[in-house]
Design a protein around this motif. Structure first.
Motif, PDB file in Angstrom:
ATOM      1  N   VAL A   1       0.854  -1.179   0.000  1.00 27.42           N
ATOM      2  CA  VAL A   1       0.000   0.000   0.000  1.00 27.42           C
ATOM      3  C   VAL A   1       0.894   1.233   0.000  1.00 27.42           C
ATOM      4  O   VAL A   1       1.839   1.320   0.799  1.00 27.42           O
ATOM      5  N   THR A   2       0.586   2.170  -0.867  1.00 32.72           N
ATOM      6  CA  THR A   2       1.355   3.402  -0.962  1.00 32.72           C
ATOM      7  C   THR A   2       0.459   4.592  -0.659  1.00 32.72           C
ATOM      8  O   THR A   2      -0.597   4.748  -1.282  1.00 32.72           O
ATOM      9  N   GLN A   3       0.891   5.404   0.272  1.00 29.47           N
ATOM     10  CA  GLN A   3       0.238   6.684   0.530  1.00 29.47           C
ATOM     11  C   GLN A   3       1.253   7.757   0.148  1.00 29.47           C
ATOM     12  O   GLN A   3       2.215   7.995   0.874  1.00 29.47           O
ATOM     13  N   PRO A   4       1.051   8.414  -0.992  1.00 28.29           N
ATOM     14  CA  PRO A   4       2.094   9.288  -1.537  1.00 28.29           C
ATOM     15  C   PRO A   4       2.365  10.543  -0.708  1.00 28.29           C
ATOM     16  O   PRO A   4       3.453  11.098  -0.774  1.00 28.29           O
ATOM     17  N   ASP A   5       1.372  10.960   0.066  1.00 28.55           N
ATOM     18  CA  ASP A   5       1.500  12.208   0.814  1.00 28.55           C
ATOM     19  C   ASP A   5       1.796  11.926   2.273  1.00 28.55           C
ATOM     20  O   ASP A   5       0.990  11.302   2.952  1.00 28.55           O
TER      21      ASP A   5
ATOM     22  N   GLY B   1       1.061   6.011   6.085  1.00 33.53           N
ATOM     23  CA  GLY B   1       0.256   7.012   6.775  1.00 33.53           C
ATOM     24  C   GLY B   1       0.395   8.399   6.173  1.00 33.53           C
ATOM     25  O   GLY B   1       1.423   8.748   5.570  1.00 33.53           O
ATOM     26  N   THR B   2      -0.666   9.197   6.338  1.00 33.76           N
ATOM     27  CA  THR B   2      -0.656  10.615   5.961  1.00 33.76           C
ATOM     28  C   THR B   2      -1.087  11.418   7.176  1.00 33.76           C
ATOM     29  O   THR B   2      -2.154  11.161   7.741  1.00 33.76           O
ATOM     30  N   ARG B   3      -0.252  12.361   7.563  1.00 33.16           N
ATOM     31  CA  ARG B   3      -0.584  13.202   8.709  1.00 33.16           C
ATOM     32  C   ARG B   3      -1.298  14.452   8.228  1.00 33.16           C
ATOM     33  O   ARG B   3      -0.760  15.199   7.395  1.00 33.16           O
TER      34      ARG B   3
ATOM     35  N   ALA C   1      -5.260  14.454  12.363  1.00 34.88           N
ATOM     36  CA  ALA C   1      -4.914  13.107  12.829  1.00 34.88           C
ATOM     37  C   ALA C   1      -3.994  12.480  11.780  1.00 34.88           C
ATOM     38  O   ALA C   1      -3.636  13.111  10.784  1.00 34.88           O
ATOM     39  N   GLU C   2      -3.650  11.219  12.011  1.00 39.04           N
ATOM     40  CA  GLU C   2      -2.923  10.468  11.002  1.00 39.04           C
ATOM     41  C   GLU C   2      -3.871   9.424  10.421  1.00 39.04           C
ATOM     42  O   GLU C   2      -4.617   8.767  11.158  1.00 39.04           O
ATOM     43  N   TYR C   3      -3.800   9.277   9.114  1.00 41.08           N
ATOM     44  CA  TYR C   3      -4.719   8.401   8.394  1.00 41.08           C
ATOM     45  C   TYR C   3      -3.931   7.285   7.709  1.00 41.08           C
ATOM     46  O   TYR C   3      -2.924   7.545   7.036  1.00 41.08           O
ATOM     47  N   PHE C   4      -4.426   6.067   7.886  1.00 45.05           N
ATOM     48  CA  PHE C   4      -3.759   4.915   7.317  1.00 45.05           C
ATOM     49  C   PHE C   4      -4.710   4.169   6.383  1.00 45.05           C
ATOM     50  O   PHE C   4      -5.846   3.866   6.755  1.00 45.05           O
ATOM     51  N   CYS C   5      -4.188   3.851   5.214  1.00 44.26           N
ATOM     52  CA  CYS C   5      -4.877   2.980   4.282  1.00 44.26           C
ATOM     53  C   CYS C   5      -4.320   1.570   4.459  1.00 44.26           C
ATOM     54  O   CYS C   5      -3.124   1.401   4.772  1.00 44.26           O
ATOM     55  N   ALA C   6      -5.166   0.560   4.294  1.00 46.03           N
ATOM     56  CA  ALA C   6      -4.702  -0.815   4.477  1.00 46.03           C
ATOM     57  C   ALA C   6      -5.412  -1.741   3.495  1.00 46.03           C
ATOM     58  O   ALA C   6      -6.553  -1.487   3.091  1.00 46.03           O
TER      59      ALA C   6
END
Lengths: 113, 117
Positions: free
Chosen positions: B4-8, B110-112, B87-92
């Motif tokens: 999983v990639t969170q680019p930001d 994660g993206t803060r 908050a911090e957001y996580f994709c899974a």
């Protein structure tokens, strides 16, 4: 509501100490998980357990062991703590083998000096 | 292996502005996708999940996400951000553990999110 509790919010230990992190869930969930969370790396799975006394290695098990003697309790053990194990540790549980949805505890921030 | 990639890593928005957090996954079959949120000092809370069916899913706290198979994406959106969304957001993505037949989650980094008043 599912409640997952962790024994400590903050811990400071010395290099070489044996460290126990405890996790308890109150919803009779079969699966329990231990993750470590580091900035820029997200959550990485250390170990998980799908039944009492059953365990499976995750992605980063080196330096850790686990124990699950009772269904509600899952312990993470650092046999000889090292500074590179300074991290946030998160415990989670899920209700059945087919369920992906996990419920998380508040985390334990461990500092090893 | 699934990823999983969170680019930001960090995003800052003004209160009341719209929000989109990006998530791309790598998975061979139809994925099970999740967004979690972690408020400061807290554990992770599930915002929403996608298993199948309608590609636009609604979650808690006014969030929604859209699954786009052609782009391997599952972006999180909110039309109007509140200061409490910081908050911090996580994709899974869900991964089947073939050795044990039990399911795991693979998380992005994660993206803060910071919210300016």
């Amino acid at each position: 509501d599912v409640k997952v509790t962790q024994s400590s919010r903050y811990l400071v230990k010395r290099t070489g100490e044996k460290v126990f992190l405890e996790c308890v869930q109150d919803m009779d969930h079969e699966n329990m998980f231990w993750y470590r969370q580091d900035p820029g790396l997200g959550l990485r799975l250390i170990y998980f357990s799908y039944d009492v006394k059953m365990k499976e290695k995750g992605d980063i098990p080196e330096g850790y062991s686990v124990s699950r003697e009772k269904k509600e309790r899952f312990s993470l053990i650092l046999e000889s703590a090292s500074t590179n194990q300074t991290s946030m540790y998160l415990c989670a549980s899920s209700s059945r083998p087919g369920s992906y949805e996990q419920y998380f505890g508040p985390g334990t921030r461990l500092t090893v000096t | 292996a699934q990823s999983v990639t969170q680019p930001d890593i960090h995003i800052t928005v003004s209160e009341g502005a719209s929000l989109e957090l990006r998530c791309n996954y790598s998975y061979g079959a139809t994925p099970y996708l999740f967004w979690y949120v972690q408020s400061p000092g807290q554990g992770l809370q599930l915002l929403l999940k996608y298993f199948s069916g309608d590609t636009l899913v609604q979650g808690i706290k006014g969030f929604e996400a859209e699954f786009k198979r052609s782009q391997s994406s599952f972006n999180l959106r909110k039309p109007s951000v509140h200061w409490s969304d910081a908050a911090e957001y996580f994709c899974a993505v869900g991964e089947l553990s073939f050795s044990g037949g039990y399911n795991k989650l693979i998380f992005g980094a994660g993206t803060r999110l910071a919210v300016h008043p």
